[in-house]
Write a protein that holds these residues in place. Structure first.
Motif, short mmCIF file in Angstrom:
data_model
loop_
_atom_site.label_atom_id
_atom_site.label_comp_id
_atom_site.label_asym_id
_atom_site.label_seq_id
_atom_site.Cartn_x
_atom_site.Cartn_y
_atom_site.Cartn_z
N GLU A 123 0.80 -1.22 0.00
CA GLU A 123 0.00 0.00 0.00
C GLU A 123 0.84 1.27 0.00
OE1 GLU A 123 0.90 -1.14 4.21
OE2 GLU A 123 0.07 -2.24 2.49
N ALA A 124 2.10 1.19 0.39
CA ALA A 124 2.94 2.38 0.50
C ALA A 124 3.99 2.46 -0.60
CB ALA A 124 3.62 2.42 1.87
N THR A 125 3.85 1.65 -1.64
CA THR A 125 4.83 1.66 -2.73
C THR A 125 4.17 1.94 -4.06
OG1 THR A 125 4.77 -0.64 -3.52
CG2 THR A 125 5.98 -0.22 -1.47
N ASN A 126 4.99 2.36 -5.02
CA ASN A 126 4.52 2.54 -6.40
C ASN A 126 4.97 1.38 -7.28
OD1 ASN A 126 7.23 3.13 -6.37
ND2 ASN A 126 7.06 5.07 -7.47
N VAL A 127 5.10 0.22 -6.67
CA VAL A 127 5.53 -0.99 -7.38
C VAL A 127 4.31 -1.86 -7.68
CG1 VAL A 127 6.95 -3.08 -7.23
CG2 VAL A 127 7.74 -0.94 -6.18
N TRP A 128 4.21 -2.33 -8.93
CA TRP A 128 3.13 -3.24 -9.31
C TRP A 128 3.74 -4.58 -9.73
CZ3 TRP A 128 3.71 -5.09 -14.21
CH2 TRP A 128 4.45 -4.31 -15.11
N LEU A 130 2.54 -8.41 -11.87
CA LEU A 130 1.57 -9.25 -12.59
C LEU A 130 2.24 -10.55 -12.96
CD1 LEU A 130 0.07 -6.56 -14.99
CD2 LEU A 130 -1.18 -7.73 -13.17
N THR A 131 1.47 -11.63 -12.94
CA THR A 131 2.02 -12.94 -13.28
C THR A 131 1.33 -13.46 -14.54
OG1 THR A 131 2.48 -13.43 -10.97
CG2 THR A 131 2.41 -15.29 -12.48
N GLU A 132 2.14 -13.89 -15.49
CA GLU A 132 1.63 -14.47 -16.74
C GLU A 132 2.51 -15.64 -17.14
OE1 GLU A 132 0.12 -13.02 -21.16
OE2 GLU A 132 1.51 -11.77 -20.04
N ALA A 133 1.88 -16.78 -17.38
CA ALA A 133 2.60 -17.98 -17.81
C ALA A 133 3.77 -18.29 -16.87
CB ALA A 133 3.10 -17.83 -19.24
N THR A 134 3.51 -18.31 -15.58
CA THR A 134 4.45 -18.62 -14.50
C THR A 134 5.62 -17.65 -14.39
OG1 THR A 134 5.94 -20.14 -15.70
CG2 THR A 134 3.90 -21.08 -14.79
N ARG A 135 5.51 -16.48 -14.97
CA ARG A 135 6.56 -15.47 -14.84
C ARG A 135 5.96 -14.21 -14.24
NH1 ARG A 135 9.08 -19.33 -15.49
NH2 ARG A 135 10.83 -19.75 -16.93
N LYS A 136 6.52 -13.78 -13.13
CA LYS A 136 6.04 -12.57 -12.47
C LYS A 136 6.86 -11.37 -12.93
CE LYS A 136 4.61 -10.68 -8.02
NZ LYS A 136 4.42 -10.97 -6.58
N THR A 137 6.17 -10.37 -13.45
CA THR A 137 6.81 -9.14 -13.89
C THR A 137 6.45 -8.03 -12.92
OG1 THR A 137 6.61 -9.81 -16.21
CG2 THR A 137 6.99 -7.48 -15.78
N THR A 138 7.43 -7.24 -12.54
CA THR A 138 7.17 -6.10 -11.67
C THR A 138 7.64 -4.83 -12.36
OG1 THR A 138 9.31 -6.30 -10.55
CG2 THR A 138 7.45 -7.49 -9.59
N GLY A 139 7.07 -3.72 -11.93
CA GLY A 139 7.46 -2.44 -12.48
C GLY A 139 7.16 -1.33 -11.49
N VAL A 140 7.57 -0.12 -11.85
CA VAL A 140 7.36 1.05 -11.01
C VAL A 140 6.58 2.08 -11.81
CG1 VAL A 140 8.48 2.94 -9.77
CG2 VAL A 140 9.46 0.64 -9.68
N ASP A 141 5.49 2.56 -11.22
CA ASP A 141 4.67 3.56 -11.90
C ASP A 141 3.90 4.33 -10.84
OD1 ASP A 141 2.49 4.87 -13.36
OD2 ASP A 141 3.11 3.64 -15.06
N ASP A 142 4.01 5.64 -10.83
CA ASP A 142 3.35 6.43 -9.80
C ASP A 142 1.82 6.34 -9.86
OD1 ASP A 142 5.73 7.22 -8.73
OD2 ASP A 142 5.76 9.20 -9.66
N ARG A 143 1.26 5.89 -10.98
CA ARG A 143 -0.18 5.74 -11.08
C ARG A 143 -0.71 4.69 -10.10
NH1 ARG A 143 -1.03 4.57 -17.34
NH2 ARG A 143 0.90 3.41 -16.90
N VAL A 144 0.11 3.75 -9.69
CA VAL A 144 -0.37 2.68 -8.82
C VAL A 144 -0.16 2.99 -7.34
CG1 VAL A 144 0.18 1.03 -10.65
CG2 VAL A 144 1.75 1.26 -8.71
N LEU A 145 0.49 4.07 -7.01
CA LEU A 145 0.68 4.44 -5.60
C LEU A 145 -0.66 4.91 -5.02
CD1 LEU A 145 2.71 5.06 -3.23
CD2 LEU A 145 2.68 7.42 -4.08
N PRO A 146 -1.19 4.23 -4.01
CA PRO A 146 -2.44 4.70 -3.41
C PRO A 146 -2.33 6.15 -2.94
CG PRO A 146 -1.97 2.47 -2.69
CD PRO A 146 -0.75 2.93 -3.44
#
Length: 357
Positions: A123-128, A130-146
């Motif tokens: 809840e306190a980070t701008n990190v998202w 997602l998992t697709e085909a057993t691979r988890k991808t992460t990224g940073v985007d200020d749009r996802v920061l609550p």
């Protein structure tokens, strides 16, 4: 020695108070002028979410929450938000719930008010993620920061002690990683060390008495500090390993962090003496590894990846996927053989000190 660093503090409103979640949420919905609220909560936490949202109008309730946020689950939530013409997302739950809200915000640009019920820290980070085909991808985007986080420690009173411990050690891992992550700086370190102090005070109180509200408050406070430090410092070796173990092998998030942490600490500590000294002092122990092991024993924490469903034949794949993502500035050079040894140790739960050599 002069200081020279660049630090970014993320803009976010934090409201903290036991028993005040419903009050705070109503005030935030009014402040933000939201008319079409979408509440995201797992089926098991929907009753709690309805209590938290009792003072607001809700346009849509969404309860499909899955660990590690599979892409197809995210797509369905995005479609639901669009169909409801949502203008605000409210997440009530742990890291998976917050993660799903972030997945919607990533594409829809909707603001999030997060009401955490664990110590995950998402809840306190701008990190998202997602998992697709057993691979988890992460990224940073200020749009996802609550835009707002509402901490109500009373919402964690029903969280089982074992999950509380694993979630709290996940928060502790944020503190540890923040001391040597790509953007580590003195401000992150100060937040991380205070986070360690609060977590090591709060978690034993929860183990001693699950209904100890003061222990829940301290742990929530420590989890917030840990996440703020992590959001600024970036993802270090520990989180890169755990994201692979979770996304590729579907291991439980918090428990995986709780198991892997002492091995990463033992691996890096001799090569990061300043960080090690800070952690040792915060843990009130002669060494950071000794302090963490004492705490884990007191908390009866999970100790081996094999107990979580990981097997030896998965190590080679984990190394192959994780190695390219580990920061090049990690205090100790990470090779395939060293990462293999680390995962072998974590698999069976051997003495972490063996990795210091």
């Amino acid at each position: 020695m002069s200081l020279s660093f660049a630090h970014v503090t993320l803009a976010q409103r934090v409201l903290f108070g036991a028993g005040r979640a419903a009050e705070h949420l109503a005030a935030e919905v009014d402040r933000l002028g939201a008319q079409r609220v979408m509440v995201i909560a797992s089926e098991s936490e929907m009753e709690m979410a309805r209590a938290v949202a009792a003072r607001i109008e809700v346009a849509h309730w969404h309860d499909e929450v899955v660990m590690h946020v599979p892409v197809e689950v995210a797509e369905r939530a995005r479609a639901a938000a669009a169909a409801a013409a949502a203008d605000l997302l409210v997440s009530v739950g742990g890291g998976s719930t917050t993660g799903l809200a972030k997945a919607v915000a990533l594409t829809a640009g909707l603001p999030i008010v997060a009401v955490p019920t664990t110590y995950a820290g998402s809840e306190a980070t701008n990190v998202w993620g997602l998992t697709e085909a057993t691979r988890k991808t992460t990224g940073v985007d200020d749009r996802v920061l609550p835009v707002t986080v509402i901490y109500d420690p009373s919402l964690t009173l029903t969280l089982p002690v074992g999950i509380s411990v694993a979630s709290g050690l996940n928060a502790l891992a944020h503190c540890v990683d923040s001391l040597w992550a790509p953007r580590a700086d003195p401000i992150n370190a100060a937040l991380a060390v205070e986070g360690v102090r609060a977590l090591t005070s709060g978690l034993p109180r929860i183990v001693a008495a699950a209904s100890d509200l003061r222990g829940r408050e301290e742990t929530a406070y420590g989890a917030y500090l840990s996440a703020v430090a992590f959001a600024s410092a970036g993802s270090g070796i520990h989180h890169k390993i755990c994201h692979v173990l979770g996304g590729t092998f579907n291991l439980p998030h918090a428990e995986t962090h709780a198991v892997v942490l002492p091995y990463v600490l033992a691996f890096n500590a001799p090569y990061a003496p300043d960080a090690e000294a800070r952690l040792a002092a915060a843990l009130d122990a002669p060494t950071a590894v000794a302090g963490l092991e004492r705490l884990r024993a007191e908390l009866r924490a999970p100790r081996a990846l094999v107990d979580l469903g990981f097997t030896e034949d998965g190590i080679a794949t984990a190394v192959e996927v994780a190695l390219p993502s580990i920061p090049v500035n990690n205090p100790r050079r990470v090779t395939a053989s060293r990462l293999t040894a680390l995962l072998h140790a974590a698999l069976t739960g051997v003495d972490p000190a063996e990795l210091s050599a």
